[in-house]
Design an enzyme around this catalytic site. Structure first.
Site, PDB file in Angstrom:
ATOM      1  N   GLY A  64      -2.474  -9.417   3.623  1.00  0.00           N
ATOM      2  CA  GLY A  64      -1.842  -9.837   2.602  1.00  0.00           C
ATOM      3  C   GLY A  64      -1.457 -11.205   2.292  1.00  0.00           C
ATOM      4  O   GLY A  64      -0.967 -11.649   1.054  1.00  0.00           O
ATOM      5  N   GLY A  82       0.953  -1.227   0.023  1.00  0.00           N
ATOM      6  CA  GLY A  82      -0.077  -0.097   0.018  1.00  0.00           C
ATOM      7  C   GLY A  82       0.908   1.203   0.089  1.00  0.00           C
ATOM      8  O   GLY A  82       1.343   1.699  -1.070  1.00  0.00           O
ATOM      9  N   PHE A 127      -0.636   8.665   8.716  1.00  0.00           N
ATOM     10  CA  PHE A 127      -1.566   9.011   7.667  1.00  0.00           C
ATOM     11  C   PHE A 127      -1.282   9.582   6.080  1.00  0.00           C
ATOM     12  O   PHE A 127      -1.718   9.045   5.047  1.00  0.00           O
ATOM     13  CB  PHE A 127      -2.520  10.294   8.264  1.00  0.00           C
ATOM     14  CG  PHE A 127      -3.643  10.873   7.617  1.00  0.00           C
ATOM     15  CD1 PHE A 127      -4.840  10.122   7.108  1.00  0.00           C
ATOM     16  CD2 PHE A 127      -3.520  12.009   6.949  1.00  0.00           C
ATOM     17  CE1 PHE A 127      -5.831  10.739   6.496  1.00  0.00           C
ATOM     18  CE2 PHE A 127      -4.489  12.690   6.392  1.00  0.00           C
ATOM     19  CZ  PHE A 127      -5.516  11.988   6.067  1.00  0.00           C
ATOM     20  N   LEU A 172      -3.671 -13.828   2.277  1.00  0.00           N
ATOM     21  CA  LEU A 172      -4.867 -14.349   1.680  1.00  0.00           C
ATOM     22  C   LEU A 172      -5.048 -13.739   0.362  1.00  0.00           C
ATOM     23  O   LEU A 172      -5.644 -14.932  -0.621  1.00  0.00           O
ATOM     24  CB  LEU A 172      -6.068 -14.478   2.543  1.00  0.00           C
ATOM     25  CG  LEU A 172      -5.807 -15.092   3.985  1.00  0.00           C
ATOM     26  CD1 LEU A 172      -7.442 -14.664   4.678  1.00  0.00           C
ATOM     27  CD2 LEU A 172      -5.789 -16.379   4.118  1.00  0.00           C
ATOM     28  N   TYR A 185       1.603   2.689  24.430  1.00  0.00           N
ATOM     29  CA  TYR A 185       2.377   2.608  23.191  1.00  0.00           C
ATOM     30  C   TYR A 185       3.913   3.124  23.828  1.00  0.00           C
ATOM     31  O   TYR A 185       4.046   4.236  24.434  1.00  0.00           O
ATOM     32  CB  TYR A 185       1.753   3.751  22.452  1.00  0.00           C
ATOM     33  CG  TYR A 185       2.503   3.997  21.101  1.00  0.00           C
ATOM     34  CD1 TYR A 185       2.181   3.221  19.847  1.00  0.00           C
ATOM     35  CD2 TYR A 185       3.716   4.821  20.956  1.00  0.00           C
ATOM     36  CE1 TYR A 185       2.758   3.554  18.596  1.00  0.00           C
ATOM     37  CE2 TYR A 185       4.275   4.995  19.787  1.00  0.00           C
ATOM     38  CZ  TYR A 185       3.751   4.238  18.810  1.00  0.00           C
ATOM     39  OH  TYR A 185       4.491   4.762  17.593  1.00  0.00           O
TER      40      TYR A 185
HETATM   41  C1  LIG Z   1       5.872   6.785  11.415  1.00  0.00           C
HETATM   42  C2  LIG Z   1       4.874   5.676  11.549  1.00  0.00           C
HETATM   43  C3  LIG Z   1       3.567   5.647  12.240  1.00  0.00           C
HETATM   44  C4  LIG Z   1       2.390   4.662  12.214  1.00  0.00           C
HETATM   45  N1  LIG Z   1       1.470   5.161  12.805  1.00  0.00           N
HETATM   46  C5  LIG Z   1       0.587   4.344  13.026  1.00  0.00           C
HETATM   47  C6  LIG Z   1      -0.762   4.479  13.841  1.00  0.00           C
HETATM   48  O1  LIG Z   1      -0.999   5.532  14.249  1.00  0.00           O
HETATM   49  N2  LIG Z   1      -1.726   3.724  13.862  1.00  0.00           N
HETATM   50  C7  LIG Z   1      -1.552   2.484  12.871  1.00  0.00           C
HETATM   51  O2  LIG Z   1      -2.479   1.571  13.054  1.00  0.00           O
HETATM   52  N3  LIG Z   1      -0.558   2.114  12.377  1.00  0.00           N
HETATM   53  C8  LIG Z   1       0.531   2.942  12.505  1.00  0.00           C
HETATM   54  N4  LIG Z   1       1.722   2.923  11.761  1.00  0.00           N
HETATM   55  C9  LIG Z   1       1.878   1.452  11.106  1.00  0.00           C
HETATM   56  C10 LIG Z   1       1.401   1.468   9.400  1.00  0.00           C
HETATM   57  O3  LIG Z   1       1.216   2.797   9.030  1.00  0.00           O
HETATM   58  C11 LIG Z   1       0.166   0.950   9.369  1.00  0.00           C
HETATM   59  O4  LIG Z   1       0.017  -0.499   9.613  1.00  0.00           O
HETATM   60  C12 LIG Z   1      -0.722   0.996   8.185  1.00  0.00           C
HETATM   61  O5  LIG Z   1      -2.213   0.689   8.131  1.00  0.00           O
HETATM   62  C13 LIG Z   1      -0.223   0.342   6.900  1.00  0.00           C
HETATM   63  O6  LIG Z   1      -0.590   0.836   5.788  1.00  0.00           O
HETATM   64  P1  LIG Z   1       0.135   0.950   4.505  1.00  0.00           P
HETATM   65  O7  LIG Z   1      -0.766   1.411   3.211  1.00  0.00           O
HETATM   66  O8  LIG Z   1       1.315   1.652   4.525  1.00  0.00           O
HETATM   67  O9  LIG Z   1       0.240  -0.550   4.308  1.00  0.00           O
HETATM   68  P2  LIG Z   1       1.803  -1.445   3.688  1.00  0.00           P
HETATM   69  O10 LIG Z   1       2.644  -0.951   4.778  1.00  0.00           O
HETATM   70  O11 LIG Z   1       2.108  -0.987   2.384  1.00  0.00           O
HETATM   71  O12 LIG Z   1       1.229  -2.906   3.899  1.00  0.00           O
HETATM   72  C14 LIG Z   1       1.302  -3.449   5.372  1.00  0.00           C
HETATM   73  C15 LIG Z   1       0.674  -4.744   5.092  1.00  0.00           C
HETATM   74  O13 LIG Z   1      -0.575  -5.022   4.730  1.00  0.00           O
HETATM   75  C16 LIG Z   1      -0.599  -5.644   3.437  1.00  0.00           C
HETATM   76  N5  LIG Z   1      -1.369  -4.848   2.277  1.00  0.00           N
HETATM   77  C17 LIG Z   1      -1.166  -3.433   2.090  1.00  0.00           C
HETATM   78  N6  LIG Z   1      -2.143  -3.239   1.087  1.00  0.00           N
HETATM   79  C18 LIG Z   1      -2.864  -4.455   1.083  1.00  0.00           C
HETATM   80  C19 LIG Z   1      -4.072  -4.574   0.408  1.00  0.00           C
HETATM   81  N7  LIG Z   1      -4.880  -3.776  -0.311  1.00  0.00           N
HETATM   82  N8  LIG Z   1      -4.642  -5.811   0.349  1.00  0.00           N
HETATM   83  C20 LIG Z   1      -4.062  -6.734   0.961  1.00  0.00           C
HETATM   84  N9  LIG Z   1      -2.983  -6.566   1.703  1.00  0.00           N
HETATM   85  C21 LIG Z   1      -2.411  -5.281   2.121  1.00  0.00           C
HETATM   86  C22 LIG Z   1       1.043  -5.688   3.147  1.00  0.00           C
HETATM   87  O14 LIG Z   1       1.361  -6.738   2.361  1.00  0.00           O
HETATM   88  C23 LIG Z   1       1.557  -5.749   4.638  1.00  0.00           C
HETATM   89  O15 LIG Z   1       1.507  -6.972   5.149  1.00  0.00           O
HETATM   90  C24 LIG Z   1       2.756   3.778  11.736  1.00  0.00           C
HETATM   91  C25 LIG Z   1       3.833   3.332  10.763  1.00  0.00           C
HETATM   92  C26 LIG Z   1       4.757   4.310  10.753  1.00  0.00           C
HETATM   93  C27 LIG Z   1       6.127   4.290   9.796  1.00  0.00           C
END
Ligand SMILES: Cc1cc2nc3c(=O)[nH]c(=O)nc-3n(C[C@H](O)[C@H](O)[C@H](O)COP(=O)(O)OP(=O)(O)OC[C@H]3O[C@@H](n4cnc5c(N)ncnc54)[C@H](O)[C@@H]3O)c2cc1C
Length: 538
Positions: free
Chosen positions: A260, A128, A197, A262, A459
């Protein structure tokens, strides 16, 4: 996003001198130390091993220009954004890079890509925004010949708001700001604002059961999703978007949080709210973390929580105030005010209300009375505004800390109110002991930020002088904290998910039969095991 850190080139956050001297005094860092990332040309990237027949068929599925194997694209998809990810990529290790990056523009193209990869035995890693902090997007081949990163950013067309039902159908590849901008144009908001975000996507949120900063009021993403459309190697699994159903076990729950392994979530139908007319964020002070936690528990159980709730422990309060320090007159007055009320050395909380003016005011009055009865002192709107302004600044600051040879890592859990205090002590204590024994005593901080009637999340942020073997240092601290969390009755993750890093603790989380059940679902939906190998399941 720049390949070695957060944000785009030119966007940096400076450490104020007072925070810098705190690090020097407490961690023993050398202010002259600089550990910048290597240049892109110095990064070791293995040759692409994508077989020619797979390349041809993938190019036919998505268009030749959407199959990319250039250095920059592969590098940008080699790791996520966890601390160990950044340590490795900044040192020039991109050995995990995918063999190619594939960018489908529709669910049909996703299905064609999965069919090709199943036939050619190529691993598929849904990508993503790549902000995973648990090793979720790093390609693991697990016996397969090659791996592609399936970047979903082109699935960004649909934002279909049903104003009557207050739901929205969203494409999975929409980034946070894109989704909110388009919902805002329809007078709606999802209210999901994780700290990541700016660079995370709808699909990533759903796939990881993410929690936004205002989840206490708006709900976590898993509470907001009503329906999903998921393309698996065995076909499409959809769940209808309904407000509620008693038609057997909820299939949606299998897909939400499946990371991801499944299939690929291509769209989600989510609950939205009318965009708030008013936002009121404010600061509170408590004599201690224990006092603040108790006041938060009472507030939450009285169904009187603010939408955004955050209570910093004494250590995080001290560092946050040093970072936010402006030395201004009002800041000096604020400090004096807390001292006069006997709160010096205590804890700060930030709470925020969103909604109609009248509703915000009515709820605020009730919440304030409960917090005051719990020992809290109101600090007014200034701290709330400052928090809102800097709510996405943390990851930029982390890059700055890494540059200075500081280990900067976070981990999170949740537990019942009964267990919260002992878990706080146990996890914090484990981090201090593990790093202290290695001669790099850390600064361990914690906040409570997501409330439930039965408990809350914890956290932790911890900083330490980076050792020469930064990965061994990280592994020791992560293992110690995770063991303490599981032994202390906490979950291995409240919102970051499992990925690769939390897999060893999944048996404690689900039990052997539970793991087998999910594995059976995977075998049915992904018989050749191409979907994100090496993640989620131990
Ligand atoms: C600085 C920082 C702050 C953060 N703050 C938060 C927070 O406040 N709250 C929180 O919950 N998380 C937080 N996170 C963690 C992260 O941002 C979350 O897990 C977020 O939901 C990941 O979204 P992404 O689009 O970047 O997914 P990715 O990092 O690209 O993917 C995450 C996982 O989901 C899978 N995936 C992605 N898209 C799909 C799809 N469409 N279908 C199936 N599988 C998919 C990927 O294969 C991977 O396993 C933070 C991370 C960082 C680096």
């Amino acid at each position: 996003m720049r390949w070695w850190g957060w944000g785009e080139d030119g966007h940096a956050v400076r450490l104020p001198p007072v925070a810098e001297s705190m690090l020097r005094d407490e961690l023993g860092t050398d202010p002259a130390t600089r550990r910048p990332p290597v240049g892109m040309e110095q990064v070791a990237l293995p040759d692409s091993r994508l077989p020619e027949p797979a390349r041809e068929r993938l190019a036919a599925a998505v268009g030749v220009e959407q199959l990319r194997d250039g250095r920059e694209e592969r590098l940008a998809h080699a790791v996520g954004r966890s601390y160990p990810d950044l340590v490795r990529i900044r040192s020039g290790d991109a050995s995990s890079a995918p063999d190619a990056v594939v960018l489908p523009a529709s669910a049909e193209q996703v299905a064609a890509v999965l069919a090709t990869c199943a036939e050619q035995r190529v691993a598929v890693i849904p990508f993503g925004g790549g902000t995973s902090v648990v090793g979720g997007v790093e390609p693991v081949r697990d016996g397969l010949g090659a791996a592609i990163s399936l970047d979903l950013r082109r699935l960004d067309t649909t934002v279909e708001v049903d104003r009557t039902s207050l739901t929205a159908r969203l494409d999975a590849g929409l980034f946070g700001p894109q989704a909110e901008r388009r919902l805002g144009a329809e007078g709606a908001t999802l209210g999901h604002f994780p700290q990541s975000f700016e660079y995370s996507t709808v699909g990533g949120w759903v796939a990881t059961r993410s929690a936004g900063q205002a989840s206490t009021g708006y709900g976590r993403i898993d509470e907001l999703v009503e329906g999903v459309r998921c393309i698996t190697p065995a076909g499409e699994v959809g769940t209808r978007a309904l407000p509620a159903s008693a038609a057997g076990p909820d299939l949606r729950e299998l897909i939400v949080g499946s990371e991801g392994v499944l299939g690929v979530i291509c769209e989600a139908t989510v609950r939205v709210r009318r965009a708030p007319a008013a936002r009121r964020y404010e600061g509170w002070s408590f004599r201690s973390f224990a006092e603040g936690c108790e006041a938060f528990r009472v507030m939450e159980q009285a169904d009187a929580s603010a939408d955004m709730t955050r209570l910093f422990d004494e250590h995080e309060t001290r560092l946050s105030m040093a970072i936010a320090s402006t030395g201004s007159r009002s800041e000096r007055l604020g400090r004096r005010y807390r001292r006069l009320r006997g709160h010096e050395g205590g804890c700060i909380a930030i709470i925020g209300f969103e909604g109609d003016e009248e509703d915000v005011e009515r709820r605020r009055r009730r919440t304030s009375a409960l917090l005051r009865a719990g020992g809290g002192v109101a600090l007014g709107r200034r701290p709330g505004r400052a928090w809102l302004r800097s709510r996405y600044a943390g990851p930029y600051l982390r890059d700055e800390l890494l540059d200075r040879g500081v280990m900067a890592e976070t981990l999170e859990t949740a537990a019942t109110w009964t267990n919260l205090r002992s878990l706080y002590e146990a996890a914090g204590g484990a981090l201090r002991a593990a790093l202290g024994e290695r001669g790099t005593p850390p600064l361990v901080m914690c906040h409570v930020s997501h409330l439930y009637p039965s408990g809350a999340s914890l956290y932790f942020t911890f900083l330490a002088r980076q050792e020469d073997d930064a990965l061994a240092q990280w592994r020791a601290s992560k293992t110690a904290a995770s063991e303490a969390i599981v032994a202390g009755g906490g979950t291995i993750s409240h919102h970051h998910g499992v990925g690769r890093d939390h897999r060893p603790w999944m048996r404690a989380e689900l039990g052997e039969l539970g793991i087998e059940l999910i594995r059976a679902a995977k075998e049915r939906l992904d018989p050749t095991g191409i979907m994100n190998p090496g993640k989620l399941l131990p």
